[in-house]
Enzyme design. Structure first.
Site, short mmCIF file in Angstrom:
data_model
loop_
_atom_site.label_atom_id
_atom_site.label_comp_id
_atom_site.label_asym_id
_atom_site.label_seq_id
_atom_site.Cartn_x
_atom_site.Cartn_y
_atom_site.Cartn_z
N HIS A 7 0.82 -1.22 0.00
CA HIS A 7 0.00 0.00 0.00
C HIS A 7 0.85 1.26 0.00
CE1 HIS A 7 -3.54 -2.39 0.68
NE2 HIS A 7 -3.03 -2.91 1.77
N THR A 17 -5.69 6.77 7.91
CA THR A 17 -6.30 6.94 6.58
C THR A 17 -6.31 5.64 5.79
OG1 THR A 17 -4.22 7.61 5.53
CG2 THR A 17 -5.57 9.37 6.50
N TYR A 19 0.92 3.41 25.86
CA TYR A 19 0.42 2.17 25.27
C TYR A 19 1.61 1.40 24.69
CZ TYR A 19 -3.75 5.01 25.64
OH TYR A 19 -4.74 5.84 26.12
ZN LIG Z 1 -0.46 7.75 5.76
#
Ligand SMILES: [Zn+2]
Length: 285
Positions: free
Chosen positions: A82, A224, A148
């Site tokens: 991606h 996103t 975290y």
């Molecule tokens: Zn990004």
């Protein structure tokens, strides 16, 4: 024989899809389906957004800690199908992992990784739109709230992540600093290629000078990409950095999930801002 082969090929294809979980892509049709498999993608605090109006606020400076020191190596460069991502191979062994704090942040956020979004052409590629302008590329530096322990855990919390976003604008000259990464891209053109870099560099060398980082926008949003977790405090810098077409073409030469498809236009369409406010930082003297 032909039909037997076809059946065999179809079974292989289906199996491949199942073992990789839900495939997702960037075409308009595919993006519209993200929310079917990843519920958060249909939420009300999604990113990216188009930044037009913002509320000016005097905010003290962000602290970018360890940004001027060389990143603790070795560094890994990865084509995940991606995007291309850079990360520290063994962050847990290092004391000098970069972090962001202060400004309006109430926690310290440790650098996890950085990656890019780009287009097929020069008038698209960035995810955020700034006052109607869409730049050809955007870089995201992802930071995890140190409270975290893992990204997985941080993604479950509204204050889990901070992402610094930087735009690139087309320039006739190469961005020499960006070449520290771009020169390695041909080695990760293949989907899922993963390389270890033999050198390291400071994160500050990849971003504008502190003077040019005085102004930024800030809003609450999401990842996103699926699962679109609504865990991100976005800090979007308004001053773009240069990038040449030669450099952009190296990003555009990468291959996505299968080795037939060029990895281009890996940006999400802008999402409704809803009732959210965007803060524009006014430097506090
Ligand atoms: Zn990004």
């Amino acid at each position: 024989m032909g039909s037997t082969y076809m059946q065999f090929a179809i079974i292989i294809l289906l199996t491949g899809q199942l073992t990789h979980g839900h495939h997702w892509g960037y075409s308009k049709e595919e993006q519209a389906k993200w929310k079917e498999h990843f519920k958060s993608c249909g939420g009300h605090r999604q990113s990216p957004i188009s930044i037009n109006e913002a509320i000016g606020r005097k905010v003290r400076a962000l602290k970018l800690g360890n940004y001027n020191d060389p990143l603790p190596g070795p560094l890994m460069l990865h084509n995940n199908g991606h995007t291309v991502a850079l990360e520290i191979a063994h962050p847990q062994r290092s004391q000098s992992v970069p972090y962001v704090a202060n400004g309006l942040l109430t926690k310290r956020y440790q650098f996890e990784s950085l990656h890019f979004h780009w287009g097929e052409k020069n008038d698209l590629g960035a995810e955020h739109i700034l006052r109607g302008k869409r730049y050809p590329m955007e870089m995201h530096m992802v930071h995890r709230n140190k409270n975290y322990p893992t990204m997985e855990e941080a993604m479950k919390h509204a204050d889990g992540l901070t992402v610094l976003a930087f735009f690139y604008k087309l320039d006739e000259n190469d961005n020499k600093q960006l070449d520290q990464l771009v020169k390695h891209l041909p080695r990760v053109y293949a989907p899922h290629a993963n390389i270890t870099l033999t050198e390291t560099f400071a994160l500050a060398s990849l971003i504008p000078s502190s003077e040019k980082r005085r102004s930024y926008f800030m809003y609450n949003g999401s990842l996103t990409t699926p699962p679109c977790s609504e865990a991100v405090t976005w800090i979007v810098y308004s001053n773009p950095m240069p990038v040449s077409e030669v450099q952009l073409n190296k990003f555009r030469s990468m291959f996505g999930h299968d080795s037939h498809t060029k990895l281009i236009n890996n940006f999400r369409y802008v999402q409704d801002i809803g009732s959210r406010e965007v803060i524009a930082r006014i430097p506090r003297l």
